[in-house]
Design an enzyme around this catalytic site. Structure first.
Site, PDB file in Angstrom:
ATOM      1  N   HIS A 239      20.310  20.764  35.032  1.00 30.48           N
ATOM      2  CA  HIS A 239      20.242  19.193  34.703  1.00 30.48           C
ATOM      3  C   HIS A 239      20.948  18.417  35.838  1.00 30.48           C
ATOM      4  O   HIS A 239      21.694  18.937  36.794  1.00 30.48           O
ATOM      5  CB  HIS A 239      21.033  18.889  33.319  1.00 30.48           C
ATOM      6  N   ASP A 241      23.491  14.917  36.038  1.00 36.09           N
ATOM      7  CA  ASP A 241      24.522  13.994  35.122  1.00 36.09           C
ATOM      8  C   ASP A 241      23.901  12.740  35.329  1.00 36.09           C
ATOM      9  O   ASP A 241      23.873  12.080  36.507  1.00 36.09           O
ATOM     10  CB  ASP A 241      25.960  14.273  35.511  1.00 36.09           C
ATOM     11  N   HIS A 296      22.412  21.093  38.669  1.00 31.59           N
ATOM     12  CA  HIS A 296      23.338  22.215  38.617  1.00 31.59           C
ATOM     13  C   HIS A 296      23.134  22.709  37.254  1.00 31.59           C
ATOM     14  O   HIS A 296      22.644  22.266  36.342  1.00 31.59           O
ATOM     15  CB  HIS A 296      24.687  21.440  38.866  1.00 31.59           C
ATOM     16  N   ARG A 306      35.024  31.209  30.265  1.00 29.23           N
ATOM     17  CA  ARG A 306      34.956  29.973  31.305  1.00 29.23           C
ATOM     18  C   ARG A 306      35.153  28.583  30.257  1.00 29.23           C
ATOM     19  O   ARG A 306      34.714  28.348  29.300  1.00 29.23           O
ATOM     20  CB  ARG A 306      33.564  29.686  32.012  1.00 29.23           C
TER      21      ARG A 306
HETATM   22  C1  LIG Z   1      19.779  17.322  26.309  1.00 34.08           C
HETATM   23  C2  LIG Z   1      20.597  16.423  26.530  1.00 34.08           C
HETATM   24  C3  LIG Z   1      21.785  16.673  26.359  1.00 34.08           C
HETATM   25  C4  LIG Z   1      22.532  15.626  27.191  1.00 34.08           C
HETATM   26  C5  LIG Z   1      21.451  14.411  26.780  1.00 34.08           C
HETATM   27  C6  LIG Z   1      20.099  15.301  26.977  1.00 34.08           C
HETATM   28  O1  LIG Z   1      19.166  14.523  26.266  1.00 34.08           O
HETATM   29  C7  LIG Z   1      20.131  15.229  28.603  1.00 34.08           C
HETATM   30  C8  LIG Z   1      21.089  15.049  29.350  1.00 34.08           C
HETATM   31  C9  LIG Z   1      22.302  15.718  28.746  1.00 34.08           C
HETATM   32  C10 LIG Z   1      23.834  15.185  29.364  1.00 34.08           C
HETATM   33  C11 LIG Z   1      23.936  16.141  30.549  1.00 34.08           C
HETATM   34  C12 LIG Z   1      25.342  15.782  31.247  1.00 34.08           C
HETATM   35  C13 LIG Z   1      26.524  15.364  30.107  1.00 34.08           C
HETATM   36  O2  LIG Z   1      26.895  16.717  29.653  1.00 34.08           O
HETATM   37  C14 LIG Z   1      25.711  14.991  29.169  1.00 34.08           C
HETATM   38  C15 LIG Z   1      26.886  14.271  28.016  1.00 34.08           C
HETATM   39  C16 LIG Z   1      24.855  13.772  29.353  1.00 34.08           C
HETATM   40  O3  LIG Z   1      25.533  12.448  29.539  1.00 34.08           O
HETATM   41  O4  LIG Z   1      23.685  14.037  29.581  1.00 34.08           O
HETATM   42  C17 LIG Z   1      24.674  15.519  28.342  1.00 34.08           C
HETATM   43  C18 LIG Z   1      24.064  15.054  27.138  1.00 34.08           C
HETATM   44  C19 LIG Z   1      24.642  15.534  25.682  1.00 34.08           C
HETATM   45  O5  LIG Z   1      25.083  16.673  25.768  1.00 34.08           O
HETATM   46  O6  LIG Z   1      24.788  14.908  24.890  1.00 34.08           O
HETATM   47  O1  AKG Z   2      30.664  23.962  32.856  1.00 36.31           O
HETATM   48  C1  AKG Z   2      30.466  23.484  33.882  1.00 36.31           C
HETATM   49  O2  AKG Z   2      31.017  23.881  35.009  1.00 36.31           O
HETATM   50  C2  AKG Z   2      29.188  22.307  34.106  1.00 36.31           C
HETATM   51  C3  AKG Z   2      28.952  21.609  32.761  1.00 36.31           C
HETATM   52  C4  AKG Z   2      28.110  20.253  33.233  1.00 36.31           C
HETATM   53  O3  AKG Z   2      27.420  20.331  33.771  1.00 36.31           O
HETATM   54  C5  AKG Z   2      28.226  19.365  32.258  1.00 36.31           C
HETATM   55  O4  AKG Z   2      28.844  19.327  31.167  1.00 36.31           O
HETATM   56  O5  AKG Z   2      27.500  18.272  32.264  1.00 36.31           O
HETATM   57 FE   FE2 Z   3      26.528  18.359  34.466  1.00 42.71          FE
END
Ligand SMILES: C=C1C[C@]23C[C@@]1(O)CC[C@H]2[C@@]12CC[C@H](O)[C@@](C)(C(=O)O1)[C@H]2[C@@H]3C(=O)O
Ligand code: AKG
Ligand code: FE2
Length: 369
Positions: A239, A241, A296, A306
């Site tokens: 994904h 961020d 990543h 981890r």
């Molecule tokens: C599948 C999902 C989890 C996420 C929200 C989403 O719909 C797509 C992006 C995901 C992500 C990845 C980065 C962060 O960990 C996170 C908090 C974010 O802002 O986007 C997560 C979201 C989540 O886990 O709620």
């Molecule tokens: O645990 C990690 O090193 C990556 C986690 C990550 O990419 C995330 O929380 O968005």
């Molecule tokens: Fe991430």
């Protein structure tokens, strides 16, 4: 006849490249130049001599370890993640899964301190406002673990944060937010943006929508399937961020990988003296595509747990995301239309983890602006 199924992770190409390691104590113009280069080439870099105290880090890490060591039913009291709270295996709302358990918290300091004022260990009448609500949350103060009903009142707060010692979490968040702001100002300087707070101002805002995420990737258990295909497991799928900037720390166990070209994964070596910093989608948009928000993922290690702690610096919901004027030129026309973080976040949560979302916000033609 038994046919061996190739493990998709094993057959992928892995290339060992060391990410740039930037010493923040070096001369400012040199540091800002190195950061800009790293964000253009990799979207990721490590920082050392970052000024975040070891004590603040150690307290937060031990809180995090303590939380994940609790029995599942206790952790589940802080769940489900909707999106804040405790989650296990399920990521987001659209069917993504991984070998990870996590705690996702809002860092909105106003809400945290309101809650701390409402529930104070030194206050003989701690619950002063609102009506009782039957939902139960874990509230932790110092060494006492109390299970108390939460209160629903007109004040906004995030009671799930209180599964941790709120002062450790608050100090950690303040320190990493300070580091993120410093890095964002160095970026603006390196890009010759005259308003050097153009990026940092967004995450400094009291109502910024920033998050703290604690991830725990458990190793294989005694009774796990030990076939080769189960050995390298996806903890957190690929994904980008969505926010402005991510500041991540992990314990000494590797697993984070970044993807620069299709199909080639670059492992990021764990480093306890460094923070790993990466560009989020909003910063790619604000830099008009100069910086890249890179895909990543994290693999779960089979033998060792981890743990990672990620601070995601985000704007406030109503903040408008657009490039500073210096970054839009006739040679480099605007790539993305102006949008609010609320609009972007809505797209994020409608899509799957691995879906690209920035394309939805691309400017169609310059004439349409
Ligand atoms: C599948 C999902 C989890 C996420 C929200 C989403 O719909 C797509 C992006 C995901 C992500 C990845 C980065 C962060 O960990 C996170 C908090 C974010 O802002 O986007 C997560 C979201 C989540 O886990 O709620
Ligand atoms: O645990 C990690 O090193 C990556 C986690 C990550 O990419 C995330 O929380 O968005
Ligand atoms: Fe991430």
């Amino acid at each position: 006849m038994v046919v061996a199924t190739p493990n998709p992770i094993r057959s992928e190409k892995i290339r060992n490249i060391e990410l740039p390691i930037i010493d923040l104590s070096a001369e400012r113009p040199e540091v800002s130049g190195l950061i800009v280069r790293a964000c253009q080439e990799f979207g990721f870099f490590k920082v050392i001599n970052h000024g975040v105290s070891q004590d603040v880090i150690a307290r937060m890490e031990s809180q995090s370890l303590e939380f994940f060591a609790k029995p599942v039913p206790e952790k589940q009291l802080a769940g489900p993640a909707n999106p804040h709270g405790y989650g296990s295996k399920n990521i987001g709302f659209n069917g993504d899964v991984g070998e990870v358990e996590y705690l996702l918290l809002s860092t909105n300091s106003a809400s945290i301190s309101q809650m701390s004022n409402v529930i104070s260990p030194h206050d003989p009448t701690p619950f002063r406002y609102g009506d009782w609500n039957p939902t139960r949350y874990l509230i932790k103060f110092e060494t006492d673990l109390l299970v108390v009903p939460s209160i629903s009142c007109e004040l906004y707060f995030d009671p799930k944060l209180l599964v941790l010692d709120s002062s450790a979490a608050r100090r950690y968040v303040e320190a990493v937010r300070g580091l993120a702001c410093e890095i964002l100002e160095l970026m603006a300087e390196g890009l010759w943006v005259s308003d050097t707070s153009a990026f940092s101002r967004l995450i400094r805002a009291a109502d910024s929508d920033s998050l703290l995420r604690l991830n725990h990737y458990p190793p294989l258990t005694e009774d796990s399937d030990k076939s080769p295909s189960s050995f390298r497991r996806i903890g957190f799928g690929e994904h980008t961020d969505p926010q402005i900037l991510t500041v991540l720390r992990s314990n000494g166990v590797g697993g984070l990988q970044i993807s620069l070209e299709d199909g080639v994964w670059i492992p990021v070596a764990p480093d306890s003296s460094a923070f790993c910093v990466n560009v989020g989608d909003v910063l790619q948009a604000m830099t008009n595509g100069r910086f890249v928000s890179v895909r990543h993922r994290a693999l779960a290690n089979s033998y060792q747990p981890r743990m990672s702690m990620a601070y995601f610096g985000a704007p406030s919901l109503h903040a408008r995301v657009c490039s500073p004027p210096e970054l839009v030129t006739p040679q480099r026309p605007r790539l993305y239309r102006t949008f609010t973080w609320a609009e972007y976040k809505k797209a994020v949560y409608t899509l799957r983890l691995g879906d690209g979302r920035l394309n939805i916000f691309r400017s169609r033609t310059v004439d349409e602006e």
